[in-house]
Design a protein around this motif. Structure first.
Motif, PDB file in Angstrom:
ATOM      1  N   SER A   1      -9.650   2.747  -7.189  1.00  0.00           N
ATOM      2  CA  SER A   1      -8.786   3.797  -6.650  1.00  0.00           C
ATOM      3  C   SER A   1      -7.566   3.917  -7.552  1.00  0.00           C
ATOM      4  O   SER A   1      -6.993   2.887  -7.931  1.00  0.00           O
ATOM      5  CB  SER A   1      -8.341   3.446  -5.227  1.00  0.00           C
ATOM      6  N   PRO A   2      -7.154   5.135  -7.884  1.00  0.00           N
ATOM      7  CA  PRO A   2      -5.941   5.281  -8.688  1.00  0.00           C
ATOM      8  C   PRO A   2      -4.682   4.872  -7.919  1.00  0.00           C
ATOM      9  O   PRO A   2      -3.660   4.566  -8.516  1.00  0.00           O
ATOM     10  CB  PRO A   2      -5.912   6.763  -9.061  1.00  0.00           C
ATOM     11  N   ASP A   3      -4.793   4.841  -6.587  1.00  0.00           N
ATOM     12  CA  ASP A   3      -3.675   4.372  -5.782  1.00  0.00           C
ATOM     13  C   ASP A   3      -3.492   2.881  -6.064  1.00  0.00           C
ATOM     14  O   ASP A   3      -4.458   2.145  -6.222  1.00  0.00           O
ATOM     15  CB  ASP A   3      -3.970   4.599  -4.292  1.00  0.00           C
ATOM     16  N   LEU A   4      -2.262   2.449  -6.117  1.00  0.00           N
ATOM     17  CA  LEU A   4      -1.980   1.057  -6.445  1.00  0.00           C
ATOM     18  C   LEU A   4      -2.247   0.167  -5.226  1.00  0.00           C
ATOM     19  O   LEU A   4      -1.341  -0.234  -4.508  1.00  0.00           O
ATOM     20  CB  LEU A   4      -0.539   0.902  -6.935  1.00  0.00           C
ATOM     21  N   ASP A   5      -3.515  -0.129  -5.041  1.00  0.00           N
ATOM     22  CA  ASP A   5      -3.980  -0.930  -3.925  1.00  0.00           C
ATOM     23  C   ASP A   5      -4.498  -2.250  -4.486  1.00  0.00           C
ATOM     24  O   ASP A   5      -5.302  -2.251  -5.425  1.00  0.00           O
ATOM     25  CB  ASP A   5      -5.095  -0.170  -3.198  1.00  0.00           C
ATOM     26  N   LEU A   6      -4.078  -3.355  -3.905  1.00  0.00           N
ATOM     27  CA  LEU A   6      -4.416  -4.666  -4.442  1.00  0.00           C
ATOM     28  C   LEU A   6      -5.926  -4.912  -4.505  1.00  0.00           C
ATOM     29  O   LEU A   6      -6.404  -5.607  -5.396  1.00  0.00           O
ATOM     30  CB  LEU A   6      -3.726  -5.765  -3.632  1.00  0.00           C
ATOM     31  N   SER A   7      -6.691  -4.310  -3.610  1.00  0.00           N
ATOM     32  CA  SER A   7      -8.140  -4.533  -3.629  1.00  0.00           C
ATOM     33  C   SER A   7      -8.773  -4.013  -4.920  1.00  0.00           C
ATOM     34  O   SER A   7      -9.745  -4.588  -5.414  1.00  0.00           O
ATOM     35  CB  SER A   7      -8.812  -3.911  -2.403  1.00  0.00           C
TER      36      SER A   7
ATOM     37  N   VAL B   1       6.590  -3.023  -4.448  1.00  0.00           N
ATOM     38  CA  VAL B   1       7.911  -2.731  -5.026  1.00  0.00           C
ATOM     39  C   VAL B   1       7.755  -1.894  -6.289  1.00  0.00           C
ATOM     40  O   VAL B   1       8.435  -0.871  -6.458  1.00  0.00           O
ATOM     41  CB  VAL B   1       8.686  -4.041  -5.317  1.00  0.00           C
ATOM     42  N   MET B   2       6.862  -2.311  -7.175  1.00  0.00           N
ATOM     43  CA  MET B   2       6.663  -1.546  -8.411  1.00  0.00           C
ATOM     44  C   MET B   2       6.213  -0.129  -8.095  1.00  0.00           C
ATOM     45  O   MET B   2       6.695   0.835  -8.709  1.00  0.00           O
ATOM     46  CB  MET B   2       5.662  -2.251  -9.330  1.00  0.00           C
ATOM     47  N   LYS B   3       5.310   0.011  -7.145  1.00  0.00           N
ATOM     48  CA  LYS B   3       4.820   1.340  -6.765  1.00  0.00           C
ATOM     49  C   LYS B   3       5.975   2.225  -6.294  1.00  0.00           C
ATOM     50  O   LYS B   3       6.098   3.373  -6.727  1.00  0.00           O
ATOM     51  CB  LYS B   3       3.762   1.209  -5.667  1.00  0.00           C
ATOM     52  N   SER B   4       6.819   1.700  -5.436  1.00  0.00           N
ATOM     53  CA  SER B   4       7.929   2.512  -4.910  1.00  0.00           C
ATOM     54  C   SER B   4       8.940   2.864  -5.998  1.00  0.00           C
ATOM     55  O   SER B   4       9.517   3.954  -5.973  1.00  0.00           O
ATOM     56  CB  SER B   4       8.618   1.799  -3.741  1.00  0.00           C
ATOM     57  N   LEU B   5       9.141   1.975  -6.952  1.00  0.00           N
ATOM     58  CA  LEU B   5      10.090   2.256  -8.035  1.00  0.00           C
ATOM     59  C   LEU B   5       9.513   3.230  -9.071  1.00  0.00           C
ATOM     60  O   LEU B   5      10.247   4.021  -9.660  1.00  0.00           O
ATOM     61  CB  LEU B   5      10.507   0.962  -8.730  1.00  0.00           C
ATOM     62  N   LEU B   6       8.217   3.161  -9.276  1.00  0.00           N
ATOM     63  CA  LEU B   6       7.564   4.000 -10.289  1.00  0.00           C
ATOM     64  C   LEU B   6       7.241   5.403  -9.796  1.00  0.00           C
ATOM     65  O   LEU B   6       7.224   6.354 -10.585  1.00  0.00           O
ATOM     66  CB  LEU B   6       6.281   3.330 -10.774  1.00  0.00           C
ATOM     67  N   LYS B   7       6.979   5.549  -8.521  1.00  0.00           N
ATOM     68  CA  LYS B   7       6.540   6.834  -7.967  1.00  0.00           C
ATOM     69  C   LYS B   7       7.488   7.987  -8.289  1.00  0.00           C
ATOM     70  O   LYS B   7       7.038   9.052  -8.723  1.00  0.00           O
ATOM     71  CB  LYS B   7       6.302   6.706  -6.466  1.00  0.00           C
ATOM     72  N   PRO B   8       8.808   7.845  -8.118  1.00  0.00           N
ATOM     73  CA  PRO B   8       9.701   8.974  -8.424  1.00  0.00           C
ATOM     74  C   PRO B   8       9.679   9.397  -9.900  1.00  0.00           C
ATOM     75  O   PRO B   8      10.101  10.494 -10.238  1.00  0.00           O
ATOM     76  CB  PRO B   8      11.091   8.448  -8.047  1.00  0.00           C
ATOM     77  N   HIS B   9       9.156   8.529 -10.752  1.00  0.00           N
ATOM     78  CA  HIS B   9       9.098   8.811 -12.191  1.00  0.00           C
ATOM     79  C   HIS B   9       7.693   9.231 -12.626  1.00  0.00           C
ATOM     80  O   HIS B   9       7.409   9.273 -13.824  1.00  0.00           O
ATOM     81  CB  HIS B   9       9.550   7.578 -12.974  1.00  0.00           C
ATOM     82  N   ASP B  10       6.829   9.504 -11.655  1.00  0.00           N
ATOM     83  CA  ASP B  10       5.432   9.862 -11.918  1.00  0.00           C
ATOM     84  C   ASP B  10       4.757   8.808 -12.801  1.00  0.00           C
ATOM     85  O   ASP B  10       3.995   9.120 -13.698  1.00  0.00           O
ATOM     86  CB  ASP B  10       5.337  11.251 -12.560  1.00  0.00           C
ATOM     87  N   SER B  11       5.071   7.541 -12.529  1.00  0.00           N
ATOM     88  CA  SER B  11       4.540   6.445 -13.338  1.00  0.00           C
ATOM     89  C   SER B  11       3.840   5.377 -12.519  1.00  0.00           C
ATOM     90  O   SER B  11       3.573   4.290 -13.024  1.00  0.00           O
ATOM     91  CB  SER B  11       5.684   5.796 -14.131  1.00  0.00           C
ATOM     92  N   ALA B  12       3.546   5.650 -11.263  1.00  0.00           N
ATOM     93  CA  ALA B  12       2.853   4.672 -10.427  1.00  0.00           C
ATOM     94  C   ALA B  12       1.375   4.669 -10.802  1.00  0.00           C
ATOM     95  O   ALA B  12       0.529   5.226 -10.115  1.00  0.00           O
ATOM     96  CB  ALA B  12       3.060   4.989  -8.949  1.00  0.00           C
ATOM     97  N   LYS B  13       1.094   4.030 -11.928  1.00  0.00           N
ATOM     98  CA  LYS B  13      -0.252   4.015 -12.499  1.00  0.00           C
ATOM     99  C   LYS B  13      -0.633   2.583 -12.851  1.00  0.00           C
ATOM    100  O   LYS B  13       0.219   1.753 -13.164  1.00  0.00           O
ATOM    101  CB  LYS B  13      -0.296   4.887 -13.744  1.00  0.00           C
ATOM    102  N   TRP B  14      -1.918   2.318 -12.820  1.00  0.00           N
ATOM    103  CA  TRP B  14      -2.400   0.985 -13.121  1.00  0.00           C
ATOM    104  C   TRP B  14      -2.004   0.525 -14.519  1.00  0.00           C
ATOM    105  O   TRP B  14      -1.703  -0.654 -14.718  1.00  0.00           O
ATOM    106  CB  TRP B  14      -3.920   0.910 -12.954  1.00  0.00           C
ATOM    107  N   THR B  15      -2.034   1.412 -15.483  1.00  0.00           N
ATOM    108  CA  THR B  15      -1.674   1.009 -16.839  1.00  0.00           C
ATOM    109  C   THR B  15      -0.254   0.464 -16.887  1.00  0.00           C
ATOM    110  O   THR B  15       0.018  -0.530 -17.560  1.00  0.00           O
ATOM    111  CB  THR B  15      -1.811   2.184 -17.819  1.00  0.00           C
ATOM    112  N   VAL B  16       0.645   1.092 -16.151  1.00  0.00           N
ATOM    113  CA  VAL B  16       2.050   0.684 -16.168  1.00  0.00           C
ATOM    114  C   VAL B  16       2.245  -0.648 -15.435  1.00  0.00           C
ATOM    115  O   VAL B  16       2.917  -1.548 -15.942  1.00  0.00           O
ATOM    116  CB  VAL B  16       2.948   1.787 -15.570  1.00  0.00           C
ATOM    117  N   VAL B  17       1.655  -0.816 -14.262  1.00  0.00           N
ATOM    118  CA  VAL B  17       1.909  -2.038 -13.490  1.00  0.00           C
ATOM    119  C   VAL B  17       1.160  -3.259 -14.023  1.00  0.00           C
ATOM    120  O   VAL B  17       1.590  -4.387 -13.792  1.00  0.00           O
ATOM    121  CB  VAL B  17       1.643  -1.881 -11.978  1.00  0.00           C
ATOM    122  N   THR B  18       0.075  -3.064 -14.747  1.00  0.00           N
ATOM    123  CA  THR B  18      -0.657  -4.217 -15.268  1.00  0.00           C
ATOM    124  C   THR B  18      -0.256  -4.595 -16.686  1.00  0.00           C
ATOM    125  O   THR B  18      -0.638  -5.661 -17.170  1.00  0.00           O
ATOM    126  CB  THR B  18      -2.183  -3.972 -15.214  1.00  0.00           C
ATOM    127  N   TYR B  19       0.518  -3.767 -17.333  1.00  0.00           N
ATOM    128  CA  TYR B  19       0.909  -4.000 -18.729  1.00  0.00           C
ATOM    129  C   TYR B  19       1.681  -5.308 -18.915  1.00  0.00           C
ATOM    130  O   TYR B  19       1.286  -6.163 -19.701  1.00  0.00           O
ATOM    131  CB  TYR B  19       1.740  -2.806 -19.222  1.00  0.00           C
TER     132      TYR B  19
END
Length: 156
Positions: A105-111, A53-71
């Motif tokens: 991986s910079p892709d937001l993958d749970l692994s 969900v976070m990835k899909s919401l952040l992607k249009p804002h060029d913010s789908a990054k680990w720093t943003v989702v783990t903050y």
């Protein structure tokens, strides 16, 4: 919840000014609550779907990054979550021989995140004599280890 979270992002220097600026649109928009609720679910241990969900919401804002989702999970639950600064974490992993530097991986993958948590837990065990309180202490230790240069050691 968006304005409160935006205020939290602004009150620290963990995210770059560019990341904070890009997040404003999301956190002031109609999807703000959905993002914050997904981050809360992630922090509480239900990680796979909230990460998507976070990835899909952040992607249009060029913010789908680990720093943003783990903050937020890191701030809310520093006992179990880790703030992922990719370059620093990969450097630490390489220094200590942990597989994180290979699987990152910079892709937001749970692994990727699970490998980070594994490295944090191994570091916590190895530094137990230092009595780390939470993953903030572990993050600080890792940061110091990455910044250390052989010439930094005082003469004995």
């Amino acid at each position: 919840y968006g304005e409160a979270v935006l205020s939290a992002y602004r009150s620290t220097n963990l995210l770059s000014p560019f990341e904070k600026t890009r997040l404003q649109t999301l956190l002031r928009g109609s999807a703000a609550d959905e993002f914050v609720q997904a981050a809360a679910a992630f922090a509480n241990g239900d990680m796979k779907q909230p990460l998507a969900v976070m990835k899909s919401l952040l992607k249009p804002h060029d913010s789908a990054k680990w720093t943003v989702v783990t903050y937020l999970p890191f701030l809310w639950r520093p006992d179990v979550h880790f703030f992922l600064k990719p370059t620093m974490m990969r450097d630490f992993a390489e220094r200590v021989g942990h597989r994180f530097h290979e699987v990152y991986s910079p892709d937001l993958d749970l692994s990727t995140y699970e490998a980070l948590l594994n490295m944090a837990e191994e570091t916590r065990r190895e530094t137990g004599d230092l009595q780390p309180t939470d993953l903030i202490d572990i993050q600080s230790f890792m940061w110091t280890a990455v910044e250390y240069k052989e010439g930094d050691r005082p003469d004995e």
